[in-house]
Design a protein around this motif. Structure first.
Motif, mmCIF file in Angstrom:
data_model
loop_
_atom_site.group_PDB
_atom_site.id
_atom_site.type_symbol
_atom_site.label_atom_id
_atom_site.label_comp_id
_atom_site.label_asym_id
_atom_site.label_seq_id
_atom_site.Cartn_x
_atom_site.Cartn_y
_atom_site.Cartn_z
ATOM 1 N N SER A 163 0.852 -1.181 0.000
ATOM 2 C CA SER A 163 0.000 0.000 0.000
ATOM 3 C C SER A 163 0.893 1.237 0.000
ATOM 4 C CB SER A 163 -0.899 0.030 1.236
ATOM 5 O OG SER A 163 -1.750 -1.097 1.262
ATOM 6 N N ARG A 164 0.485 2.209 -0.790
ATOM 7 C CA ARG A 164 1.264 3.447 -0.873
ATOM 8 C C ARG A 164 0.526 4.580 -0.174
ATOM 9 N NH1 ARG A 164 3.425 3.734 -7.137
ATOM 10 N NH2 ARG A 164 5.175 2.314 -6.905
ATOM 11 N N PHE A 165 1.291 5.391 0.554
ATOM 12 C CA PHE A 165 0.725 6.534 1.271
ATOM 13 C C PHE A 165 1.536 7.783 0.923
ATOM 14 C CE2 PHE A 165 -0.051 2.705 3.639
ATOM 15 C CZ PHE A 165 -1.327 2.831 4.168
ATOM 16 N N ILE B 239 4.137 -2.249 13.672
ATOM 17 C CA ILE B 239 2.748 -2.674 13.531
ATOM 18 C C ILE B 239 2.714 -4.152 13.131
ATOM 19 C CG2 ILE B 239 0.602 -2.317 12.251
ATOM 20 C CD1 ILE B 239 1.467 0.591 11.855
ATOM 21 N N PRO B 240 1.995 -4.997 13.848
ATOM 22 C CA PRO B 240 1.915 -6.422 13.482
ATOM 23 C C PRO B 240 1.371 -6.590 12.060
ATOM 24 C CG PRO B 240 1.023 -6.052 15.672
ATOM 25 C CD PRO B 240 1.253 -4.690 15.079
ATOM 26 N N GLY B 241 2.018 -7.442 11.289
ATOM 27 C CA GLY B 241 1.593 -7.688 9.912
ATOM 28 C C GLY B 241 2.413 -6.938 8.881
ATOM 29 N N VAL B 242 3.151 -5.891 9.292
ATOM 30 C CA VAL B 242 4.001 -5.128 8.366
ATOM 31 C C VAL B 242 5.295 -5.903 8.135
ATOM 32 C CG1 VAL B 242 5.389 -3.040 8.070
ATOM 33 C CG2 VAL B 242 3.049 -2.878 8.940
ATOM 34 N N GLU B 243 5.604 -6.151 6.859
ATOM 35 C CA GLU B 243 6.803 -6.926 6.521
ATOM 36 C C GLU B 243 7.957 -6.039 6.095
ATOM 37 O OE1 GLU B 243 5.759 -9.870 3.645
ATOM 38 O OE2 GLU B 243 4.210 -10.780 4.902
ATOM 39 N N GLU C 12 4.761 -2.861 2.770
ATOM 40 C CA GLU C 12 4.516 -4.237 2.353
ATOM 41 C C GLU C 12 3.980 -4.993 3.570
ATOM 42 O OE1 GLU C 12 7.332 -7.932 1.138
ATOM 43 O OE2 GLU C 12 7.691 -6.059 0.047
ATOM 44 N N HIS C 13 2.814 -5.614 3.396
ATOM 45 C CA HIS C 13 2.179 -6.251 4.541
ATOM 46 C C HIS C 13 1.501 -7.558 4.128
ATOM 47 C CE1 HIS C 13 -1.732 -4.800 3.018
ATOM 48 N NE2 HIS C 13 -1.088 -3.678 2.743
ATOM 49 N N SER C 14 1.112 -8.317 5.108
ATOM 50 C CA SER C 14 0.463 -9.602 4.854
ATOM 51 C C SER C 14 -0.860 -9.379 4.127
ATOM 52 C CB SER C 14 0.193 -10.328 6.169
ATOM 53 O OG SER C 14 1.398 -10.488 6.889
ATOM 54 N N ALA C 15 -1.146 -10.268 3.199
ATOM 55 C CA ALA C 15 -2.395 -10.166 2.442
ATOM 56 C C ALA C 15 -3.578 -10.465 3.358
ATOM 57 C CB ALA C 15 -2.364 -11.132 1.261
ATOM 58 N N GLY C 16 -4.705 -9.847 3.019
ATOM 59 C CA GLY C 16 -5.936 -10.158 3.732
ATOM 60 C C GLY C 16 -6.139 -9.390 5.020
ATOM 61 N N ILE C 17 -5.219 -8.467 5.367
ATOM 62 C CA ILE C 17 -5.433 -7.656 6.564
ATOM 63 C C ILE C 17 -5.465 -6.184 6.166
ATOM 64 C CG2 ILE C 17 -4.363 -9.340 8.088
ATOM 65 C CD1 ILE C 17 -1.883 -7.598 8.165
ATOM 66 N N HIS C 18 -6.196 -5.393 6.927
ATOM 67 C CA HIS C 18 -6.413 -3.985 6.617
ATOM 68 C C HIS C 18 -5.670 -3.148 7.661
ATOM 69 C CE1 HIS C 18 -8.296 -0.596 4.759
ATOM 70 N NE2 HIS C 18 -8.975 -0.262 5.850
ATOM 71 N N LEU C 19 -4.490 -2.606 7.272
ATOM 72 C CA LEU C 19 -3.643 -1.904 8.226
ATOM 73 C C LEU C 19 -3.733 -0.388 8.119
ATOM 74 C CD1 LEU C 19 -0.372 -4.036 8.050
ATOM 75 C CD2 LEU C 19 -2.162 -4.110 9.776
ATOM 76 N N GLU C 20 -4.553 0.093 7.202
ATOM 77 C CA GLU C 20 -4.582 1.538 6.958
ATOM 78 C C GLU C 20 -4.881 2.354 8.211
ATOM 79 O OE1 GLU C 20 -7.512 4.562 4.682
ATOM 80 O OE2 GLU C 20 -6.859 2.830 3.496
ATOM 81 N N PRO C 21 -5.897 2.011 9.020
ATOM 82 C CA PRO C 21 -6.173 2.819 10.219
ATOM 83 C C PRO C 21 -5.002 2.849 11.198
ATOM 84 C CG PRO C 21 -8.035 1.395 9.698
ATOM 85 C CD PRO C 21 -6.895 0.942 8.841
ATOM 86 N N GLU C 22 -4.344 1.684 11.390
ATOM 87 C CA GLU C 22 -3.238 1.613 12.346
ATOM 88 C C GLU C 22 -2.031 2.406 11.838
ATOM 89 O OE1 GLU C 22 -1.516 0.758 15.896
ATOM 90 O OE2 GLU C 22 -3.581 0.371 15.265
ATOM 91 N N PRO D 259 -3.969 5.395 0.372
ATOM 92 C CA PRO D 259 -4.066 5.116 -1.059
ATOM 93 C C PRO D 259 -5.437 5.509 -1.591
ATOM 94 C CG PRO D 259 -3.196 3.225 0.138
ATOM 95 C CD PRO D 259 -3.700 4.192 1.160
ATOM 96 N N ALA D 260 -5.480 5.905 -2.889
ATOM 97 C CA ALA D 260 -6.745 6.314 -3.505
ATOM 98 C C ALA D 260 -7.780 5.208 -3.354
ATOM 99 C CB ALA D 260 -6.532 6.628 -4.975
ATOM 100 N N GLN D 261 -8.936 5.565 -2.835
ATOM 101 C CA GLN D 261 -10.035 4.623 -2.590
ATOM 102 C C GLN D 261 -9.567 3.392 -1.819
ATOM 103 O OE1 GLN D 261 -9.862 5.364 -6.334
ATOM 104 N NE2 GLN D 261 -10.834 7.277 -5.768
ATOM 105 N N GLY D 262 -8.576 3.574 -0.950
ATOM 106 C CA GLY D 262 -8.088 2.447 -0.163
ATOM 107 C C GLY D 262 -7.501 1.352 -1.024
ATOM 108 N N HIS D 263 -7.040 1.703 -2.262
ATOM 109 C CA HIS D 263 -6.583 0.682 -3.207
ATOM 110 C C HIS D 263 -5.220 0.147 -2.810
ATOM 111 C CE1 HIS D 263 -6.122 -1.454 -6.931
ATOM 112 N NE2 HIS D 263 -5.075 -0.734 -7.296
ATOM 113 N N THR D 264 -5.062 -1.154 -2.774
ATOM 114 C CA THR D 264 -3.763 -1.768 -2.554
ATOM 115 C C THR D 264 -3.387 -2.576 -3.775
ATOM 116 O OG1 THR D 264 -4.802 -3.665 -1.487
ATOM 117 C CG2 THR D 264 -3.997 -1.903 -0.051
ATOM 118 N N LEU D 265 -2.086 -2.713 -3.980
ATOM 119 C CA LEU D 265 -1.582 -3.414 -5.149
ATOM 120 C C LEU D 265 -0.731 -4.592 -4.718
ATOM 121 C CD1 LEU D 265 -0.326 -0.335 -7.228
ATOM 122 C CD2 LEU D 265 -2.509 -1.505 -7.463
#
Length: 725
Positions: free
Chosen positions: A8-10, A31-35, A49-59, A74-80
């Protein structure tokens, strides 16, 4: 099946230096899940870069915001996926690469400006009211101090619990609170205000550095006139596709990289290359996005999309390069991690030892200890190197000199030997007619018949002959029954005469050459030239010599490098005679008849001698040697393989740019040495005056703020760098 990691880009606003980036990275990594976390100070961006399937944006947003920075998700919460990120660097929805660069707006819109003004206004109010009601002086100045200190203390606490306990904010908080308890509240308020001013100036300087390179994006017009459906349409320039034909009127900026299809005009390339003299352009010539058409209408076939044009590539490479630290910068960063705790220990010793061992007054030496904390702030030292490197990389990029990181910039100034490819690097990369020797007719007749034979051919030697005929205004005759003789030449009937243009050996088999003719041809061969002999009706009329001629600036550039103490050598796969002839004309050592592996072996041999080696080339066969060198340099127009393998690129193919890169490197390193001297020198001076009791808290903060301003201003001077003529 395990899902791949996501990215995810910020965009982050207020991040102005490597120290800011370090605090943010340390916090987000917890933050747990951040690689992995990658931060671009130049682009004000962070890729997580983070584990797939988790939503870390708020943290992530919470962690960055609590440190005092603004973050845009990221725009519209978009992750790649990682593959999408690296496999398609083109921007979304067809926008150019530069369009995603974050902006702080005008510098006076920054939150830091509001905080600084509030702190300054609070101090002025406290000063004015205290003059009228001195009994409230302590509380007035304490309130003024807290206006600026509370945000600073909040950031210090956030940094402490997220992995950065010894930050500049920590030093400021300890010093201000200590001054408050000592009753030096007026000085504490001044110190906080001056610190905020210093931070603000640092941010403005960082914005200026970013704007200097992002301003390149504004050179490309937003609208292009493209030929569609038998007419002209105006479309967004970033929607042009490769193969489109655009029309550029006199005075307009060219909207894309391309090749001239029709029209003759002069093009001002100064916005991209810095060259003040417009270049003549005609059909077949390349043009760059952002340059200015001069005299006449040009039709241009687009060869690169908006995401891939020269300016977009410059911006992308510079942004990436500024995140690759130079050895000096890495050392300063490592040093600063131990430096700040060391300053706190020193300040504690200054505050405690004299009262404990010598019976000195506690208040006096605690005051001095607090001043030492302020003097020891590492801002100026930390920013001394990256500010200069960022400015130098941006200044070089504006002139088509791309270096992929601070290590490359630093390395250029240390080069002791440079190996050059011949064809397309030291030479123009295409043959030119150098001599026309007449044996039986005058020179113009020899050229006229040879051009008639080559009419319609695209062979490089044929192109050279046709171009020379065009330059001399010769009317080219028609030919009939043209036949290519494999490996020997070409024959045809011209004006009723059977004419053959071929190698000296092929002609000699048909019509023996005289001794004088052989001698003249041999002289041309000794000069490294290719010779074609013209035979008409069994009569030798003359010879035409061609050679891939050295670039116009090659000799001067090599002379300049030698004057800098750099050894130069030419590596080529061409035959020895040609290589030695070119080398003699340029005054360079030559190694000829080399395979790609041989070039790489020679470069490694030079390095084995203890030399710092650069390699300049433009082709696939140069890639191994480019990779083997300490610094690989790709010439403009080179293959993608060469550009990817190289550490640096010269977009506009000027030999003088090699020496310019060396000059820029040495200027940048001199600037860095000046910055480090300013940062350490001021601190040492104020340390002595503080211990001696000459200066106190607010002059101490000037030692840091003043040094930061001086260091930044000195680094920004590099933005105005121009190579010597």
């Amino acid at each position: 099946m395990v899902e791949s990691a996501r990215e995810s880009r910020f965009q982050i606003q207020g991040m102005d230096c490597a120290s800011c980036a370090q605090k943010i990275e340390s916090a987000v990594r917890r933050i747990p899940g951040v690689e992995n976390v990658a931060i671009s100070v130049m682009n004000s961006s962070m890729t997580v870069e983070h584990s797939a399937g988790i939503h870390l944006e708020p943290e992530i947003t919470k962690q960055v915001t609590r440190l005092g920075y603004r973050i845009q998700p990221p725009a519209q919460g978009h992750t790649l996926t990682r593959e999408e990120i690296h496999g398609n660097e083109a921007s979304h929805e067809g926008h150019s690469h530069a369009s995603h660069a974050p902006t702080e707006g005008k510098w006076w819109h920054r939150p830091a400006v509001r905080l600084t003004l509030a702190s300054g206004l609070a101090f002025l109010v406290a000063y004015a009211v205290a003059a009228l009601a001195p009994q409230y002086e302590f509380w007035l100045y304490a309130t003024a101090m807290l206006v600026g200190l509370i945000p600073i203390a909040r950031r210090a606490f956030a940094g402490a619990i997220t992995g950065t306990p010894f930050s500049i904010e920590t030093l400021m908080t300890v010093a201000a609170v200590g001054a408050l308890f000592l009753g030096a509240v007026e000085e504490a308020a001044v110190v906080i205000f001056l610190f905020l001013v210093g931070e603000l100036l640092e941010g403005v300087a960082a914005d200026r550095s970013r704007a200097s390179i992002r301003g390149l994006a504004d050179l490309v017009p937003k609208i292009a006139r493209v030929e569609r459906d038998g007419g002209l349409q105006e479309i967004a320039a970033d929607r042009l596709a490769v193969g489109d034909t655009i029309l550029v009127r006199p005075g307009d900026r060219i909207a894309a990289d391309g090749t001239v299809v029709s029209g003759e005009s002069s093009v001002n390339e100064a916005p991209v290359t810095g060259e003040s003299i417009p270049k003549a352009k005609e059909a077949g010539d390349p043009v760059f996005a952002g340059t200015i058409n001069g005299d006449a209408v040009l039709r241009i076939r687009v060869t690169a999309t908006a995401e891939d044009n020269t300016i977009a590539r410059v911006i992308k490479l510079v942004e990436e390069a500024q995140e690759k630290k130079a050895p000096t910068e890495r050392f300063i960063n490592r040093f600063s991690r131990y430096y700040t705790p060391g300053v706190m220990v020193l300040a504690a010793l200054v505050a405690c030892l004299p009262p404990l061992l010598g019976g000195a007054a506690w208040s006096e030496w605690i005051y001095k200890g607090l001043a030492i904390l302020l003097i020891g702030c590492p801002c100026a030292l930390v920013i001394s190197t990256p500010a200069a490197i960022a400015a130098a990389l941006a200044a070089g990029a504006r002139r088509g000199l791309l270096m992929k990181g601070g290590a490359v910039l630093e390395g250029f100034g240390q080069l002791q030997a440079i190996a050059f490819d011949k064809t397309g690097t030291l030479t123009e990369g295409k043959p030119t007619v150098t001599d026309i020797v007449a044996f039986g007719e005058d020179q113009s007749e020899v050229l006229r018949l040879a051009a008639g034979l080559e009419r319609g051919s695209s062979h490089p030697l044929a192109t050279a002959i046709l171009k020379r005929a065009e330059q001399e205004g010769i009317s080219i005759p028609e030919s009939a029954d043209s036949t290519a003789l494999s490996g020997k030449g070409v024959t045809a009937f011209i004006e009723g005469r059977k004419v053959l243009l071929g190698s000296a050996k092929a002609i000699d088999e048909r019509q023996p050459l005289s001794e004088e003719q052989r001698r003249k041809i041999e002289v041309l061969y000794d000069e490294g030239k290719t010779v074609s002999v013209l035979l008409a009706d069994d009569r030798i009329l003359g010879a035409i010599a061609m050679r891939d001629e050295p670039r116009g600036d090659a000799r001067a550039a090599l002379t300049r490098l030698k004057a800098e103490g750099i050894r130069t050598v030419m590596l080529t796969g061409d035959n020895r005679r040609t290589a030695e002839a070119v080398a003699r004309s340029l005054g360079i050592e030559a190694r000829a008849e080399l395979l790609p592996a041989d070039k790489s072996r020679i470069v490694e041999g030079l390095r084995a001698q203890g030399l710092k080696v650069g390699k300049v080339g433009d082709g696939i066969n140069d890639a191994p040697a480019l990779a083997a060198a300490d610094i690989g340099i790709a010439m403009g127009g080179g293959t993608d393989v060469a550009l990817e393998t190289a550490d640096a690129a010269i977009l506009h193919g000027r030999m003088n740019d090699i020496a310019a890169m060396v000059e820029l490197s040495r200027r940048a390193m001199a600037n860095i040495r000046q910055n480090i001297s300013i940062a350490i020198g001021l601190k040492a001076l104020f340390f002595i005056t503080t211990i001696a009791g000459v200066t106190g808290l607010w002059p101490a903060i000037l030692a840091d703020t003043g040094a930061t301003v001086l260091v930044t201003a000195n680094a920004m001077r590099l933005l105005g760098w121009r190579p010597r003529s």
